[in-house]
Design a protein around this motif. Structure first.
Motif, PDB file in Angstrom:
ATOM      1  N   MET A   1       0.830  -1.199   0.000  1.00  0.00           N
ATOM      2  CA  MET A   1       0.000   0.000   0.000  1.00  0.00           C
ATOM      3  C   MET A   1       0.869   1.254   0.000  1.00  0.00           C
ATOM      4  SD  MET A   1      -3.062  -1.000   2.594  1.00  0.00           S
ATOM      5  CE  MET A   1      -3.966  -2.519   2.422  1.00  0.00           C
ATOM      6  N   GLY A   2       1.817   1.304  -0.915  1.00  0.00           N
ATOM      7  CA  GLY A   2       2.708   2.439  -1.008  1.00  0.00           C
ATOM      8  C   GLY A   2       2.015   3.640  -1.602  1.00  0.00           C
ATOM      9  N   PRO A   3       2.781   4.726  -1.793  1.00  0.00           N
ATOM     10  CA  PRO A   3       2.191   5.938  -2.333  1.00  0.00           C
ATOM     11  C   PRO A   3       1.563   5.676  -3.687  1.00  0.00           C
ATOM     12  CG  PRO A   3       4.361   6.390  -1.428  1.00  0.00           C
ATOM     13  CD  PRO A   3       4.197   4.897  -1.446  1.00  0.00           C
ATOM     14  N   MET A   4       0.384   6.281  -3.871  1.00  0.00           N
ATOM     15  CA  MET A   4      -0.336   6.084  -5.123  1.00  0.00           C
ATOM     16  C   MET A   4      -0.136   7.243  -6.081  1.00  0.00           C
ATOM     17  SD  MET A   4      -4.410   5.598  -5.621  1.00  0.00           S
ATOM     18  CE  MET A   4      -5.176   5.648  -7.220  1.00  0.00           C
ATOM     19  N   VAL A   5      -0.512   8.433  -5.649  1.00  0.00           N
ATOM     20  CA  VAL A   5      -0.438   9.585  -6.531  1.00  0.00           C
ATOM     21  C   VAL A   5      -0.085  10.806  -5.718  1.00  0.00           C
ATOM     22  CG1 VAL A   5      -2.201   8.664  -8.098  1.00  0.00           C
ATOM     23  CG2 VAL A   5      -2.892  10.159  -6.258  1.00  0.00           C
TER      24      VAL A   5
ATOM     25  N   HIS B   1      -8.692   6.133 -10.951  1.00  0.00           N
ATOM     26  CA  HIS B   1      -7.437   5.712 -11.565  1.00  0.00           C
ATOM     27  C   HIS B   1      -7.010   4.335 -11.055  1.00  0.00           C
ATOM     28  CE1 HIS B   1      -3.291   5.846 -13.042  1.00  0.00           C
ATOM     29  NE2 HIS B   1      -3.693   6.816 -13.832  1.00  0.00           N
ATOM     30  N   TYR B   2      -7.078   4.145  -9.750  1.00  0.00           N
ATOM     31  CA  TYR B   2      -6.685   2.859  -9.179  1.00  0.00           C
ATOM     32  C   TYR B   2      -7.615   1.749  -9.657  1.00  0.00           C
ATOM     33  CZ  TYR B   2      -5.977  -0.824  -5.724  1.00  0.00           C
ATOM     34  OH  TYR B   2      -5.752  -2.031  -5.112  1.00  0.00           O
ATOM     35  N   ALA B   3      -8.924   2.014  -9.693  1.00  0.00           N
ATOM     36  CA  ALA B   3      -9.876   1.003 -10.144  1.00  0.00           C
ATOM     37  C   ALA B   3      -9.676   0.668 -11.621  1.00  0.00           C
ATOM     38  CB  ALA B   3     -11.304   1.487  -9.899  1.00  0.00           C
TER      39      ALA B   3
ATOM     40  N   THR C   1     -11.124   2.714  -1.148  1.00  0.00           N
ATOM     41  CA  THR C   1     -10.696   3.569  -0.038  1.00  0.00           C
ATOM     42  C   THR C   1      -9.348   4.185  -0.390  1.00  0.00           C
ATOM     43  OG1 THR C   1     -11.813   2.120   1.546  1.00  0.00           O
ATOM     44  CG2 THR C   1     -10.215   3.695   2.423  1.00  0.00           C
ATOM     45  N   VAL C   2      -9.281   5.513  -0.342  1.00  0.00           N
ATOM     46  CA  VAL C   2      -8.047   6.221  -0.663  1.00  0.00           C
ATOM     47  C   VAL C   2      -7.706   7.172   0.476  1.00  0.00           C
ATOM     48  CG1 VAL C   2      -8.338   6.075  -3.170  1.00  0.00           C
ATOM     49  CG2 VAL C   2      -9.314   8.015  -1.927  1.00  0.00           C
ATOM     50  N   GLU C   3      -6.441   7.497   0.572  1.00  0.00           N
ATOM     51  CA  GLU C   3      -5.964   8.400   1.629  1.00  0.00           C
ATOM     52  C   GLU C   3      -4.924   9.335   1.047  1.00  0.00           C
ATOM     53  OE1 GLU C   3      -5.220   7.277   6.009  1.00  0.00           O
ATOM     54  OE2 GLU C   3      -3.212   7.277   5.125  1.00  0.00           O
ATOM     55  N   SER C   4      -4.943  10.583   1.482  1.00  0.00           N
ATOM     56  CA  SER C   4      -3.897  11.530   1.096  1.00  0.00           C
ATOM     57  C   SER C   4      -3.193  12.037   2.347  1.00  0.00           C
ATOM     58  CB  SER C   4      -4.474  12.705   0.299  1.00  0.00           C
ATOM     59  OG  SER C   4      -5.219  13.561   1.135  1.00  0.00           O
ATOM     60  N   ARG C   5      -1.882  12.261   2.178  1.00  0.00           N
ATOM     61  CA  ARG C   5      -1.056  12.772   3.278  1.00  0.00           C
ATOM     62  C   ARG C   5      -0.111  13.831   2.741  1.00  0.00           C
ATOM     63  NH1 ARG C   5       1.078   6.776   3.953  1.00  0.00           N
ATOM     64  NH2 ARG C   5      -0.920   5.709   4.317  1.00  0.00           N
ATOM     65  N   PRO C   6       0.335  14.771   3.556  1.00  0.00           N
ATOM     66  CA  PRO C   6       1.288  15.774   3.086  1.00  0.00           C
ATOM     67  C   PRO C   6       2.600  15.111   2.688  1.00  0.00           C
ATOM     68  CG  PRO C   6       0.305  16.428   5.177  1.00  0.00           C
ATOM     69  CD  PRO C   6      -0.063  15.003   4.960  1.00  0.00           C
ATOM     70  N   ALA C   7       3.183  15.582   1.602  1.00  0.00           N
ATOM     71  CA  ALA C   7       4.498  15.092   1.204  1.00  0.00           C
ATOM     72  C   ALA C   7       5.524  15.495   2.256  1.00  0.00           C
ATOM     73  CB  ALA C   7       4.875  15.662  -0.148  1.00  0.00           C
TER      74      ALA C   7
ATOM     75  N   HIS D   1      -3.714   4.169  -2.042  1.00  0.00           N
ATOM     76  CA  HIS D   1      -4.922   3.336  -2.087  1.00  0.00           C
ATOM     77  C   HIS D   1      -4.848   2.320  -0.951  1.00  0.00           C
ATOM     78  CE1 HIS D   1      -2.064   0.973  -4.628  1.00  0.00           C
ATOM     79  NE2 HIS D   1      -2.620  -0.051  -3.995  1.00  0.00           N
ATOM     80  N   LEU D   2      -5.937   2.149  -0.276  1.00  0.00           N
ATOM     81  CA  LEU D   2      -5.975   1.256   0.886  1.00  0.00           C
ATOM     82  C   LEU D   2      -6.788  -0.003   0.641  1.00  0.00           C
ATOM     83  CD1 LEU D   2      -6.478   3.906   3.727  1.00  0.00           C
ATOM     84  CD2 LEU D   2      -4.338   3.041   2.751  1.00  0.00           C
TER      85      LEU D   2
END
Length: 346
Positions: free
Chosen positions: A1-5, A262-264, A309-315, A336-337
């Motif tokens: 579950m690494g960084p997606m975008v 995009h992931y789907a 399920t998607v998650e965003s975090r600050p770079a 993506h989770l």
């Protein structure tokens, strides 16, 4: 579950500007980097200082960075475009701010357009209204007798001639960022579309570091870092599909839904332009204070739904988002989770 975008944060990326960079009337003066009626002054070289070169070296992802605006006013305007294209061009200076105000109220984005290689005298004074909202997709071209006509013309597809097939807009706005001209102009000249009427150069699309940037109308698909002559993108749309490796997202779709789509598409191989329509975006509880998480429901096949399920975090670090940025800005990385396919409820 690494960084997606990754997507732009709150600074440094004007992709969400609904009127195409005309919100600040105090423009820094005209730039002739985009002149096509006289030999252009070179905007520079694609050396290591350029934002698009640095973005490619960092492997920045452009996924989920399409504009939230899904309606456009296209104005044929050859000649020089300054940083604030509508205000810093040969468009009527008295009409320009009034038109910008109308566009802002209507949620319509203004783009100046011209044919690759056009001179100022070649203008047909065309204008177009484009709508990419699902079920309303279309692009209609008209001709104006004066720029003031656009202050009262209907922006609803009720006037003009409908454009058949796809129309490709390539950002070549060197007055906004040199990378747009350096990468966009060659793409606009080489794009292998069925005919020259299908390709236009355009003013700022947003996401300068993703140049060459391309907008496909009427569906509103944004592409970034388009390689070569763009033939793979054109071929995909000729088949009624998206070109996933360079897809930034679809205009008007919320960023979490763009990431989920995009992931789907990657996981399920659903590349049709109408596949995986968003049905709902629900915020979820996140583990960290700076993380944001969503459950996105998409329309699947044969009456199913796809739940992502998607998650965003600050770079972790700020980066240079444009060539003219005075300070670094931050992006949020997407992850993506989970993905599940379910039967839809009756």
């Amino acid at each position: 579950m690494g960084p997606m975008v990754a997507r732009p944060g709150s600074t440094g990326d004007p992709a969400a500007d609904p009127v195409g960079g005309v919100s600040d009337p105090a423009s820094p003066g005209r730039e002739d980097n985009c002149r096509t009626d006289v030999p252009a002054r070179p905007p520079g070289r694609l050396d290591g200082s350029r934002c698009s070169v640095q973005a490619l070296a960092r492997a920045d992802s452009s996924i989920a960075t399409a504009s939230p605006v899904s309606r456009w006013l296209l104005i044929e305007q050859p000649g020089p475009w300054g940083r604030q294209a509508l205000l810093d061009s040969r468009f009527d200076a008295e009409v320009a701010p009034l038109l910008a105000e109308r566009a802002a109220r209507a949620g319509v984005r203004v783009l100046l357009v011209r044919r690759p290689g056009d001179r100022l005298a070649d203008s047909g004074r065309r204008w177009g209204y484009a709508d990419s909202r699902p079920g309303r997709e279309g692009l209609w071209w008209s001709v104006r007798s004066s720029d003031a006509d656009l202050l009262t013309a209907p922006w609803d597809g009720s006037v003009g001639e409908a454009a058949p097939g796809q129309t490709y807009l390539v950002c070549t706005h060197g007055g906004h960022d040199a990378c747009c001209a350096l990468r966009g102009r060659p793409l606009a000249r080489a794009l292998p579309t069925p005919g020259p009427a299908d390709v236009w150069e355009c003013s700022h699309l947003g996401g300068d570091r993703f140049a060459a940037n391309l907008l496909v109308l009427p569906y509103g698909f944004y592409y970034g870092q388009v390689p070569g002559d763009g033939g793979l993108v054109v071929a995909a749309h000729d088949r009624g599909q998206v070109a996933l490796p360079w897809l930034r997202g679809r205009a008007g779709v919320a960023a979490p839904a763009q990431a989920a789509q995009h992931y789907a598409r990657e996981e399920l191989g659903l590349l049709g332009v109408d596949d995986l329509a968003p049905l709902g975006v629900t915020p979820l509880q996140s583990d960290g204070a700076e993380a944001e998480r969503w459950e996105v429901t998409l329309a699947g096949t044969a009456g199913s739904v796809v739940v992502v399920t998607v998650e965003s975090r600050p770079a972790p670090e700020a980066v240079r988002l444009t060539c003219q940025a005075v300070r670094p800005g931050r992006v949020r990385t997407w992850h993506h989770l989970a993905l599940a396919t379910r039967r839809s409820d009756p």
